[in-house]
Enzyme design. Structure first.
Site, short mmCIF file in Angstrom:
data_model
loop_
_atom_site.label_atom_id
_atom_site.label_comp_id
_atom_site.label_asym_id
_atom_site.label_seq_id
_atom_site.Cartn_x
_atom_site.Cartn_y
_atom_site.Cartn_z
CD GLU A 1 7.23 -1.36 -6.84
OE1 GLU A 1 7.09 -0.87 -5.55
OE2 GLU A 1 6.52 -1.31 -7.85
CB CYS B 1 3.23 1.01 -8.87
SG CYS B 1 2.76 2.26 -7.62
CG ASN C 1 0.28 -2.10 -4.59
OD1 ASN C 1 0.45 -2.13 -3.50
ND2 ASN C 1 0.62 -1.17 -5.68
CD GLU C 2 -0.12 2.88 -3.03
OE1 GLU C 2 -0.01 3.35 -4.07
OE2 GLU C 2 0.77 2.91 -1.95
O1 AHR Z 1 7.09 1.97 -2.71
C1 AHR Z 1 6.73 2.54 -3.87
C2 AHR Z 1 5.46 2.65 -4.16
O2 AHR Z 1 4.66 3.34 -3.38
C3 AHR Z 1 4.74 1.34 -4.58
O3 AHR Z 1 5.10 0.75 -5.70
C4 AHR Z 1 3.28 1.63 -4.31
O4 AHR Z 1 2.34 0.69 -3.92
C5 AHR Z 1 3.18 2.97 -3.56
O5 AHR Z 1 2.74 3.73 -4.17
#
Ligand code: AHR
Length: 653
Positions: free
Chosen positions: A47, A240, A371-372
């Site tokens: 990321e 995120c 994602n999440e």
């Molecule tokens: O890895 C950091 C963050 O942790 C990522 O962006 C998210 O998916 C999680 O909350």
């Protein structure tokens, strides 16, 4: 031989700590494999957080090269007294994705220049070559550029001049020069000489020595440390940032492909996320875009695992959702991504891939939707994606999120729904203290064997959160090693695993701990990196049952173990964690019709101090120690150091 080595080990470690306190016997049924291990079991999560991409692996040294940051002058300083009207930021909406340019007007008698500060400085090396390039449009020909690379004390490390040609419209110009010294905090001066007027854009400085020496490519030391792990997959681009603070700032893959100068930048979500770690100069330029991600995956033999926005912005931020009847654009993005990755060169997106330099498909097999994300809103949107994707691309496995936590109401709700929907792979995340990892080694022992598989898509043991930033200590890494025995033992259910986040820049991070730390010149793996790498390099092909008193070894007496067989190398591989402050004698008794013959390889990560960590100054405080050991027949009996993770590889005939 073995006893000599054990004695040597005792001597090197100091006897007081390592007098063996206890012993344990384990039984291994080598001929009774309990399942296959995915060839891409251990991967990495990438990321653009902590300056992982911009200012990190993407080797661009100029910050705000296209003047598109919110403040177009961020990263730049005007040199000398500029006369009114010498610099103008021109905003031309006709220039797709990159409307701003710098208009420079220079009369003969004015000294005029700009300085770029880089991303916390620029890392340059003695004897290496750098290429300065830009786009320009002549308005009144006559300008020359003089480029200087300076160290922190303003000593010139390299310089060159660049005349701008007289053609019409936007043109490219570039020049190379060599740096005479190494500096982690260099800066770039661009002096304007002669007299004239021109518009400039994409002022850029790259090392020519990048990964695979690709022009405007990736930092080779950062890619190399990934390649060294032989990761089975790369999950990208997050995290995120897939979701964005709001939908306008979500990650849109289509805006990250095609000519670099047309890729529209956005603010990086991590710019403002943590009040105590604000990073006002953090933007996503997308020089590392989806084409480059696919290429990187291919380069290092990893399966690409893209995660796409599901029509919801980050629920920790605005939580915006797109109305269900407007979700089509998002679903179309997923279909088009599959075409970009796998489509024939005569399809629209396959053609773009070919034009970018890769006519062969990238062989995408998995795609994450969301994602999440959580709640019924997520399930509704996911269902819409699934209907279309399974209809048009049944060959692609869908990954879906079970939210932010590995337990609790939100998790249970999602886990149940995703299983009802027969989602191929469920993405679980856990950022937890070491105690959670140590007590959770049996987590997957009773998971449903049929149906959805598991992707441990983001995890890390956090030693000090929530009261402070976590450090990547040996305690964190050893607790992860213990937990991962459970993933390995259940690899028939857990198909993939990746630590998160991947990179942290020592001068630009927002989130800690991270797997790999960098500054502008150096890179090192944390103890957690060493653990991940040992799992990845020794993943095996089938699961081999290993028991202690008929039970899985999930932390009884603070001992953890698992074993696999590697069909290619014909090796039985045992992983053993001694989470005690004293040494332990363990005896692994192998039940098999086959012969164990020849010296075993024993690889140990150990330190009696759980607080120890690696650093830029001491990158290898925790590092693997390899030795050859001759065990007797089918009994692998040895002494294991306090707080140690050991991998033993035995040749099988
Ligand atoms: O890895 C950091 C963050 O942790 C990522 O962006 C998210 O998916 C999680 O909350």
């Amino acid at each position: 031989m073995r006893s000599i080595l054990a004695a040597a080990l005792l001597l090197t470690m100091g006897t007081a700590d390592v007098v063996a306190q206890s012993s344990a016997t384990f039984n291994i049924q080598l001929d009774q494999s309990s399942g296959n291990i995915s060839s891409h079991m251990w991967g990495v999560f990438f990321e653009d957080i902590n300056m992982g991409a911009d200012g990190g692996i993407y080797a661009e040294l100029v910050k705000n090269r296209s003047f598109e940051f919110d403040n177009p002058w961020m990263g730049w300083n005007k040199l000398e007294q500029s006369v009114e009207g010498t610099f103008l930021i021109v905003n031309d909406a006709k220039r797709k994705g990159n409307p701003r340019a710098l208009k420079v007007f220079k009369p003969t008698d004015v000294k005029l220049g700009l300085q770029n500060e880089g991303f916390r400085g620029m890392g340059v090396r003695k004897g290496e070559s750098y290429e300065f390039s830009l786009l320009y449009k002549q308005l009144k020909p006559g300008l020359r550029l003089r480029i200087e690379l300076l160290d922190e004390e303003n000593k010139v490390l390299g310089e060159s001049t660049l005349a701008l040609g007289n053609g019409a419209g936007w043109q490219n110009a570039a020049v190379k020069f060599t740096s005479s010294q190494t500096s982690a905090k260099a800066k770039l001066n661009v002096w304007f000489e002669g007299a004239g007027e021109a518009e400039l854009d994409m002022l850029s400085l790259f090392p020519t020595e990048t990964w695979k020496n690709r022009p405007k490519g990736l930092r080779k030391d950062m890619v190399q440390i990934l390649a060294d792990m032989k990761p089975g997959f790369i999950r990208f681009p997050g995290g995120c940032i897939v979701e964005g603070r709001d939908l306008a700032n979500r990650f849109q893959w289509k805006k990250t492909v095609g000519p670099i100068e047309e890729r529209e930048l956005i603010i990086n979500r991590w710019n403002t996320e943590f009040k105590h770690r604000l990073t006002p100069d953090y933007f996503q330029t997308f020089g590392l875009g989806f084409y480059e991600y696919f290429l990187l995956s291919e380069d290092i033999g990893a399966e690409p695992v893209p995660i796409l926005n599901c029509g919801m912005a980050c629920q920790f931020n605005t939580g915006e959702v797109v109305p269900l009847d407007e979700l089509d654009t998002y679903i179309q993005d997923a279909l088009d991504l599959i075409e970009f990755a796998n489509g024939d060169v005569h399809t629209a997106w396959g053609k773009l891939r070919a034009e970018m330099g890769h006519p062969a498909p990238f062989n995408l097999k998995m795609l994450g939707v969301g994602n999440e994300n959580w709640g019924p809103q997520y399930i509704e949107r996911l269902a819409a994606f699934k209907k279309v994707l399974k209809d048009k691309h049944p060959e692609i496995e869908i990954i879906a999120s079970s939210g932010t936590d590995p337990e609790g109401e939100r998790f249970s709700f999602l886990d149940e729904r995703l299983r009802d929907m027969k989602i191929d792979i469920i993405d679980e995340h856990y950022y937890r203290p070491p105690s959670w990892f140590l007590s959770g080694a049996a987590r997957y022992d009773n998971y449903e064997r049929n149906g959805s598989k598991i992707f441990a898509g983001e995890y890390a043991s956090h030693t000090t959160r929530p009261n402070g930033p976590g450090r990547s200590t040996w305690e964190a890494a050893l607790s992860e090693a213990a937990f991962l025995t459970g993933l390995e033992r259940n690899a028939d259910v857990v198909r993939m695993a990746s630590y998160a986040p991947l990179f942290g820049h020592v001068d630009g991070w927002q989130w800690s701990p991270d797997l790999i730390w960098v500054d502008n010149l150096n890179v090192y793996g944390t103890p957690s990196y060493q653990v991940q790498k040992l799992y990845s390099l020794n993943k095996g092909t089938t699961i081999i049952p290993l028991k202690r008193n008929g039970q899985n070894a999930t932390g009884q007496d603070s001992l953890y173990a698992s074993s696999v067989y590697d069909e290619t190398n014909k090796e039985l591989i045992i992983k053993f964690i001694n989470y005690n402050s004293t040494a332990v004698v363990a005896d692994f008794k192998i039940d098999s019709k086959r012969k164990i013959s020849g010296a075993a390889t024993k690889i140990t990560l150990a330190n009696a101090d759980l607080n120890i960590a690696n650093s830029i100054e001491e990158p290898l405080q925790i590092k693997p120690r390899d030795e050859k050991v001759n065990y007797k027949g089918k009994s692998v009996k040895d002494t294991f150091a306090p707080y140690s993770f050991t991998v033993i590889k035995l040749p099988v005939k």
